[in-house]
Design a protein around this motif. Structure first.
Motif, mmCIF file in Angstrom:
data_model
loop_
_atom_site.group_PDB
_atom_site.id
_atom_site.type_symbol
_atom_site.label_atom_id
_atom_site.label_comp_id
_atom_site.label_asym_id
_atom_site.label_seq_id
_atom_site.Cartn_x
_atom_site.Cartn_y
_atom_site.Cartn_z
ATOM 1 N N VAL A 1 40.012 51.268 57.233
ATOM 2 C CA VAL A 1 39.171 50.097 57.461
ATOM 3 C C VAL A 1 37.695 50.415 57.202
ATOM 4 O O VAL A 1 37.008 49.686 56.474
ATOM 5 C CB VAL A 1 39.371 49.554 58.893
ATOM 6 C CG1 VAL A 1 38.324 48.481 59.210
ATOM 7 C CG2 VAL A 1 40.771 48.978 59.053
ATOM 8 N N LEU A 2 37.190 51.504 57.795
ATOM 9 C CA LEU A 2 35.770 51.823 57.624
ATOM 10 C C LEU A 2 35.408 52.084 56.160
ATOM 11 O O LEU A 2 34.376 51.578 55.691
ATOM 12 C CB LEU A 2 35.373 52.997 58.513
ATOM 13 C CG LEU A 2 35.359 52.712 60.022
ATOM 14 C CD1 LEU A 2 34.955 53.951 60.794
ATOM 15 C CD2 LEU A 2 34.426 51.558 60.356
ATOM 16 N N PRO A 3 36.195 52.851 55.396
ATOM 17 C CA PRO A 3 35.871 52.990 53.966
ATOM 18 C C PRO A 3 35.851 51.649 53.225
ATOM 19 O O PRO A 3 35.034 51.451 52.317
ATOM 20 C CB PRO A 3 36.983 53.908 53.445
ATOM 21 C CG PRO A 3 37.384 54.716 54.634
ATOM 22 C CD PRO A 3 37.291 53.770 55.788
ATOM 23 N N ALA A 4 36.726 50.721 53.620
ATOM 24 C CA ALA A 4 36.733 49.409 52.969
ATOM 25 C C ALA A 4 35.458 48.637 53.294
ATOM 26 O O ALA A 4 34.882 47.966 52.426
ATOM 27 C CB ALA A 4 37.963 48.612 53.407
ATOM 28 N N ILE A 5 34.994 48.734 54.546
ATOM 29 C CA ILE A 5 33.742 48.084 54.931
ATOM 30 C C ILE A 5 32.567 48.719 54.185
ATOM 31 O O ILE A 5 31.656 48.025 53.712
ATOM 32 C CB ILE A 5 33.555 48.154 56.452
ATOM 33 C CG1 ILE A 5 34.582 47.237 57.138
ATOM 34 C CG2 ILE A 5 32.130 47.765 56.854
ATOM 35 C CD1 ILE A 5 34.575 47.301 58.649
ATOM 36 N N HIS B 1 39.163 39.112 52.196
ATOM 37 C CA HIS B 1 38.532 39.968 51.193
ATOM 38 C C HIS B 1 39.549 40.952 50.617
ATOM 39 O O HIS B 1 39.748 41.039 49.428
ATOM 40 C CB HIS B 1 37.339 40.719 51.774
ATOM 41 C CG HIS B 1 36.698 41.635 50.781
ATOM 42 N ND1 HIS B 1 36.983 42.988 50.728
ATOM 43 C CD2 HIS B 1 35.826 41.391 49.772
ATOM 44 C CE1 HIS B 1 36.295 43.532 49.731
ATOM 45 N NE2 HIS B 1 35.583 42.594 49.136
ATOM 46 N N SER B 2 40.204 41.711 51.500
ATOM 47 C CA SER B 2 41.178 42.689 51.043
ATOM 48 C C SER B 2 42.084 43.053 52.202
ATOM 49 O O SER B 2 41.894 42.589 53.333
ATOM 50 C CB SER B 2 40.482 43.940 50.485
ATOM 51 O OG SER B 2 39.650 44.524 51.479
ATOM 52 N N ARG B 3 43.065 43.895 51.911
ATOM 53 C CA ARG B 3 43.934 44.430 52.953
ATOM 54 C C ARG B 3 44.076 45.924 52.742
ATOM 55 O O ARG B 3 44.128 46.387 51.602
ATOM 56 C CB ARG B 3 45.310 43.761 52.908
ATOM 57 C CG ARG B 3 45.320 42.339 53.443
ATOM 58 C CD ARG B 3 46.688 41.701 53.336
ATOM 59 N NE ARG B 3 46.941 41.233 51.965
ATOM 60 C CZ ARG B 3 48.031 40.576 51.604
ATOM 61 N NH1 ARG B 3 48.980 40.336 52.497
ATOM 62 N NH2 ARG B 3 48.199 40.168 50.364
ATOM 63 N N VAL B 4 44.111 46.654 53.843
ATOM 64 C CA VAL B 4 44.294 48.104 53.748
ATOM 65 C C VAL B 4 45.467 48.492 54.640
ATOM 66 O O VAL B 4 45.761 47.825 55.632
ATOM 67 C CB VAL B 4 43.019 48.873 54.166
ATOM 68 C CG1 VAL B 4 41.876 48.567 53.220
ATOM 69 C CG2 VAL B 4 42.617 48.558 55.610
ATOM 70 N N ARG B 5 46.130 49.558 54.276
ATOM 71 C CA ARG B 5 47.274 50.019 55.062
ATOM 72 C C ARG B 5 46.809 51.165 55.959
ATOM 73 O O ARG B 5 46.469 52.238 55.484
ATOM 74 C CB ARG B 5 48.422 50.483 54.165
ATOM 75 C CG ARG B 5 49.698 50.809 54.945
ATOM 76 C CD ARG B 5 50.886 50.975 54.009
ATOM 77 N NE ARG B 5 51.212 49.735 53.315
ATOM 78 C CZ ARG B 5 51.955 48.763 53.845
ATOM 79 N NH1 ARG B 5 52.435 48.884 55.078
ATOM 80 N NH2 ARG B 5 52.214 47.677 53.148
ATOM 81 N N GLY B 6 46.770 50.900 57.252
ATOM 82 C CA GLY B 6 46.349 51.906 58.210
ATOM 83 C C GLY B 6 44.921 51.709 58.665
ATOM 84 O O GLY B 6 44.031 51.430 57.858
ATOM 85 N N ALA B 7 44.687 51.879 59.984
ATOM 86 C CA ALA B 7 43.359 51.671 60.557
ATOM 87 C C ALA B 7 42.331 52.633 59.985
ATOM 88 O O ALA B 7 41.137 52.316 59.921
ATOM 89 C CB ALA B 7 43.427 51.810 62.076
ATOM 90 N N HIS B 8 42.768 53.814 59.535
ATOM 91 C CA HIS B 8 41.821 54.815 59.038
ATOM 92 C C HIS B 8 41.174 54.389 57.720
ATOM 93 O O HIS B 8 40.180 54.991 57.302
ATOM 94 C CB HIS B 8 42.527 56.169 58.849
ATOM 95 C CG HIS B 8 43.595 56.165 57.807
ATOM 96 N ND1 HIS B 8 44.809 55.542 57.987
ATOM 97 C CD2 HIS B 8 43.624 56.693 56.557
ATOM 98 C CE1 HIS B 8 45.550 55.702 56.898
ATOM 99 N NE2 HIS B 8 44.849 56.397 56.021
#
Length: 300
Positions: free
Chosen positions: A216-220, A207-214
């Protein structure tokens, strides 16, 4: 099975496989489970029979080689179906996605061998708590009563409409297990980048990629907002592998964007799916109920 055959929860067994991560205490009395083999080295364990989630993740932490899974044997599938039909007039079989495993085709062959007039095998297009969500919504329909044709149409609608978004600590388990599907495109360039994956058309897809674990939740949260409506109740399932502390955060973010959300299921990802996801994964699956048969409202 004749599409007009009447089905209900009292007379109909619902057969799932152990990739359907609904814990034993949540399974209705008419459910039966086909155990999928989980293999560590030269030892095979029947998921839910010889090994549970706690024992699996403990063994995984000590394993020199990653485990694998195998399809249940035709004999096991036939045995579960026969025992289901000893106690019920009919059986509806709902295995994991046919694009992730050949189990659904083996189930169809087993149904032909056992009693095709009383057995209906359906394509779920999903796995883990997303499959559990579909199974629970099918159970709600069976409790109202329906025909075999209505059950098949209901599952097809749920399969097409449901969405699931998840993230993993590492893609190593998916890569080695061969279950990565279209998500192969995000492998090999991760570093601190976290993949946001989804179940799409019955397989794992990026779906996408984010930089940094912080992030992840906003992307979900964005995924849920973009793939659901705010004017209808949303049925939601949450799953995790050794990450129970993340579930309240996931529930809060879903409630923030979808106040009508109803939590249908919270579960740990078991050995079958944990073999391919590894520890540290978490998933949100959701669906709006399709219109119920007979012109009624959503099944409760």
């Amino acid at each position: 099975m004749d599409p007009g055959r009447p089905l209900d929860a009292g007379r109909t067994a619902l057969v799932v496989d152990s990739s359907c991560d609904v814990p034993p205490e949540r399974r209705p009395a008419n459910w039966r489970v086909v155990p999928i083999p989980v293999i560590f080295g030269d030892r095979a364990f029947a998921d839910g029979v010889d090994i549970d989630a706690a024992a699996f993740y403990e063994r995984l932490a000590r394993a020199g080689r990653l485990p694998t899974t195998a399809q249940p044997s035709p004999g096991v599938l036939e045995d579960v179906m026969r025992r289901a039909l000893e106690d019920h007039d009919s059986a509806v079989v709902l295995p994991l996605s046919g694009r992730m495993s050949g189990t659904v085709e083996r189930a169809r062959a087993a149904a032909e061998a056992v009693d095709p007039a009383r057995t209906l095998v359906l394509e779920s297009g999903s796995v883990t708590v997303a499959l559990g969500l579909i199974a629970l919504r099918l159970q709600a329909l069976l409790e109202r009563g329906c025909t075999a044709g209505e059950a098949a149409a209901h599952v097809a609608a749920l399969s097409a409409a449901h969405r699931a978004v998840f993230t993993l600590e590492t893609l190593e388990f998916l890569l080695r297990g061969g279950r990565i599907g279209r998500a192969q495109a995000v492998a090999g360039s991760l570093l601190r980048v976290r993949p946001i994956l989804q179940i799409l058309d019955g397989e794992v897809a990026p779906h996408s990629r984010v930089r940094g674990a912080h992030r992840v939740l906003p992307a979900i949260e964005r995924f849920v907002a973009e793939n659901s409506r705010d004017d209808r109740p949303l049925r939601v399932a949450y799953g995790h592998s050794r990450r129970p502390e993340v579930v309240p955060e996931l529930e809060a973010l879903v409630a923030g964007v979808r106040p009508l959300a109803v939590t249908e299921l919270v579960a740990e990802v078991g050995p079958t799916v944990g073999t391919h996801a590894g520890p540290g994964a978490y998933v949100v699956a959701f669906v709006h109920d399709p219109p119920a048969p007979h012109g009624g409202g959503d099944p409760s």
